[in-house]
Scaffold this motif. Structure first.
Motif, PDB file in Angstrom:
ATOM      1  N   GLN A  12      -9.132  45.466 -45.656  1.00 47.20           N
ATOM      2  CA  GLN A  12      -8.809  44.052 -45.479  1.00 47.20           C
ATOM      3  C   GLN A  12      -7.613  43.658 -46.333  1.00 47.20           C
ATOM      4  OE1 GLN A  12     -10.181  42.014 -43.135  1.00 47.20           O
ATOM      5  NE2 GLN A  12      -8.492  40.674 -43.705  1.00 47.20           N
ATOM      6  N   GLU A  13      -7.524  44.189 -47.532  1.00 47.44           N
ATOM      7  CA  GLU A  13      -6.365  43.918 -48.387  1.00 47.44           C
ATOM      8  C   GLU A  13      -5.082  44.416 -47.738  1.00 47.44           C
ATOM      9  OE1 GLU A  13      -7.145  45.672 -52.178  1.00 47.44           O
ATOM     10  OE2 GLU A  13      -8.861  44.363 -52.563  1.00 47.44           O
ATOM     11  N   GLN A  14      -5.150  45.553 -47.098  1.00 47.79           N
ATOM     12  CA  GLN A  14      -3.992  46.121 -46.417  1.00 47.79           C
ATOM     13  C   GLN A  14      -3.573  45.233 -45.246  1.00 47.79           C
ATOM     14  OE1 GLN A  14      -4.690  49.979 -44.549  1.00 47.79           O
ATOM     15  NE2 GLN A  14      -2.928  50.749 -45.693  1.00 47.79           N
ATOM     16  N   ILE A  15      -4.546  44.754 -44.487  1.00 49.54           N
ATOM     17  CA  ILE A  15      -4.262  43.858 -43.364  1.00 49.54           C
ATOM     18  C   ILE A  15      -3.652  42.563 -43.873  1.00 49.54           C
ATOM     19  CG2 ILE A  15      -5.335  42.445 -41.561  1.00 49.54           C
ATOM     20  CD1 ILE A  15      -7.406  44.773 -41.264  1.00 49.54           C
ATOM     21  N   ASP A  16      -4.260  41.973 -44.907  1.00 50.58           N
ATOM     22  CA  ASP A  16      -3.743  40.724 -45.469  1.00 50.58           C
ATOM     23  C   ASP A  16      -2.316  40.896 -45.985  1.00 50.58           C
ATOM     24  OD1 ASP A  16      -6.169  39.533 -44.908  1.00 50.58           O
ATOM     25  OD2 ASP A  16      -6.930  39.681 -46.973  1.00 50.58           O
ATOM     26  N   SER A  17      -2.045  41.994 -46.637  1.00 47.36           N
ATOM     27  CA  SER A  17      -0.710  42.259 -47.172  1.00 47.36           C
ATOM     28  C   SER A  17       0.311  42.379 -46.042  1.00 47.36           C
ATOM     29  CB  SER A  17      -0.732  43.532 -48.018  1.00 47.36           C
ATOM     30  OG  SER A  17       0.532  43.780 -48.543  1.00 47.36           O
ATOM     31  N   SER A  18      -0.058  43.050 -44.959  1.00 43.58           N
ATOM     32  CA  SER A  18       0.846  43.188 -43.809  1.00 43.58           C
ATOM     33  C   SER A  18       1.162  41.829 -43.208  1.00 43.58           C
ATOM     34  CB  SER A  18       0.232  44.093 -42.743  1.00 43.58           C
ATOM     35  OG  SER A  18       0.126  45.401 -43.217  1.00 43.58           O
ATOM     36  N   ILE A  19       0.149  40.975 -43.094  1.00 39.17           N
ATOM     37  CA  ILE A  19       0.340  39.639 -42.528  1.00 39.17           C
ATOM     38  C   ILE A  19       1.217  38.795 -43.444  1.00 39.17           C
ATOM     39  CG2 ILE A  19      -0.843  37.482 -41.951  1.00 39.17           C
ATOM     40  CD1 ILE A  19      -3.156  39.269 -40.918  1.00 39.17           C
ATOM     41  N   GLU A  20       0.964  38.846 -44.746  1.00 35.38           N
ATOM     42  CA  GLU A  20       1.777  38.089 -45.699  1.00 35.38           C
ATOM     43  C   GLU A  20       3.236  38.535 -45.654  1.00 35.38           C
ATOM     44  OE1 GLU A  20      -0.076  38.421 -49.528  1.00 35.38           O
ATOM     45  OE2 GLU A  20      -1.938  37.517 -48.799  1.00 35.38           O
ATOM     46  N   ASP A  21       3.474  39.838 -45.541  1.00 29.06           N
ATOM     47  CA  ASP A  21       4.843  40.349 -45.432  1.00 29.06           C
ATOM     48  C   ASP A  21       5.533  39.831 -44.173  1.00 29.06           C
ATOM     49  OD1 ASP A  21       4.510  41.743 -47.780  1.00 29.06           O
ATOM     50  OD2 ASP A  21       4.319  43.710 -46.812  1.00 29.06           O
ATOM     51  N   ALA A  22       4.806  39.820 -43.061  1.00 27.76           N
ATOM     52  CA  ALA A  22       5.380  39.347 -41.799  1.00 27.76           C
ATOM     53  C   ALA A  22       5.707  37.862 -41.871  1.00 27.76           C
ATOM     54  CB  ALA A  22       4.419  39.630 -40.648  1.00 27.76           C
ATOM     55  N   ILE A  23       4.839  37.074 -42.484  1.00 29.64           N
ATOM     56  CA  ILE A  23       5.087  35.640 -42.633  1.00 29.64           C
ATOM     57  C   ILE A  23       6.293  35.395 -43.518  1.00 29.64           C
ATOM     58  CG2 ILE A  23       4.163  33.497 -43.625  1.00 29.64           C
ATOM     59  CD1 ILE A  23       1.382  34.469 -42.656  1.00 29.64           C
ATOM     60  N   GLN A  24       6.364  36.112 -44.617  1.00 29.68           N
ATOM     61  CA  GLN A  24       7.495  35.956 -45.527  1.00 29.68           C
ATOM     62  C   GLN A  24       8.809  36.350 -44.840  1.00 29.68           C
ATOM     63  OE1 GLN A  24       7.120  38.119 -49.192  1.00 29.68           O
ATOM     64  NE2 GLN A  24       8.913  37.165 -50.095  1.00 29.68           N
ATOM     65  N   ARG A  25       8.781  37.431 -44.070  1.00 37.55           N
ATOM     66  CA  ARG A  25       9.983  37.864 -43.357  1.00 37.55           C
ATOM     67  C   ARG A  25      10.408  36.810 -42.326  1.00 37.55           C
ATOM     68  NH1 ARG A  25       8.438  42.598 -42.432  1.00 37.55           N
ATOM     69  NH2 ARG A  25       7.428  42.279 -40.436  1.00 37.55           N
ATOM     70  N   ALA A  26       9.446  36.245 -41.598  1.00 37.81           N
ATOM     71  CA  ALA A  26       9.757  35.226 -40.593  1.00 37.81           C
ATOM     72  C   ALA A  26      10.328  33.966 -41.250  1.00 37.81           C
ATOM     73  CB  ALA A  26       8.514  34.889 -39.788  1.00 37.81           C
ATOM     74  N   ARG A  27       9.741  33.553 -42.352  1.00 36.97           N
ATOM     75  CA  ARG A  27      10.238  32.361 -43.045  1.00 36.97           C
ATOM     76  C   ARG A  27      11.647  32.573 -43.593  1.00 36.97           C
ATOM     77  NH1 ARG A  27       4.744  30.557 -46.198  1.00 36.97           N
ATOM     78  NH2 ARG A  27       3.867  29.387 -44.446  1.00 36.97           N
ATOM     79  N   SER A  28      11.939  33.771 -44.041  1.00 32.26           N
ATOM     80  CA  SER A  28      13.270  34.038 -44.596  1.00 32.26           C
ATOM     81  C   SER A  28      14.345  34.020 -43.515  1.00 32.26           C
ATOM     82  CB  SER A  28      13.288  35.376 -45.327  1.00 32.26           C
ATOM     83  OG  SER A  28      13.244  36.454 -44.415  1.00 32.26           O
ATOM     84  N   GLN A  29      13.960  34.168 -42.272  1.00 31.95           N
ATOM     85  CA  GLN A  29      14.919  34.194 -41.175  1.00 31.95           C
ATOM     86  C   GLN A  29      15.106  32.832 -40.503  1.00 31.95           C
ATOM     87  OE1 GLN A  29      13.410  37.322 -38.678  1.00 31.95           O
ATOM     88  NE2 GLN A  29      14.142  38.930 -40.032  1.00 31.95           N
TER      89      GLN A  29
END
Length: 88
Positions: A12-29
């Motif tokens: 679950q930590e791995q899934i949460d981390s992947s989602i957080e990375d994707a959100i951060q990448r989308a916001r930065s763009q």
């Protein structure tokens, strides 16, 4: 239930981390600043409605769609490093 050396919440930590990375990448763009009146890629006029709807827009719909396709093709990665993901 975890197996091997992994803790119980590791998956679950791995899934949460992947989602957080994707959100951060989308916001930065997300575009910022004032919208352009003409596309910076092809110089086509950007409609007023698009400039009002998307603050800081810099590309026309056609160029933005093409950019999105390119980013989507290169964006996926798998943290687990499974054999299937390495074969693609």
């Amino acid at each position: 239930m975890a197996g091997g050396w992994a803790s119980d919440g590791a998956v679950q930590e791995q899934i949460d981390s992947s989602i957080e990375d994707a959100i951060q990448r989308a916001r930065s763009q997300l575009p910022t600043g004032e919208s352009l009146s003409h596309c910076e890629a092809c110089a086509a006029a950007i409609p007023q409605a698009r400039r009002e709807a998307v603050k800081g827009v810099r590309l026309c719909v056609a160029c933005q769609s093409e950019l999105d396709k390119q980013q989507k093709a290169a964006s996926g990665y798998n943290r687990r490093g499974s054999k299937d993901s390495q074969l693609r």
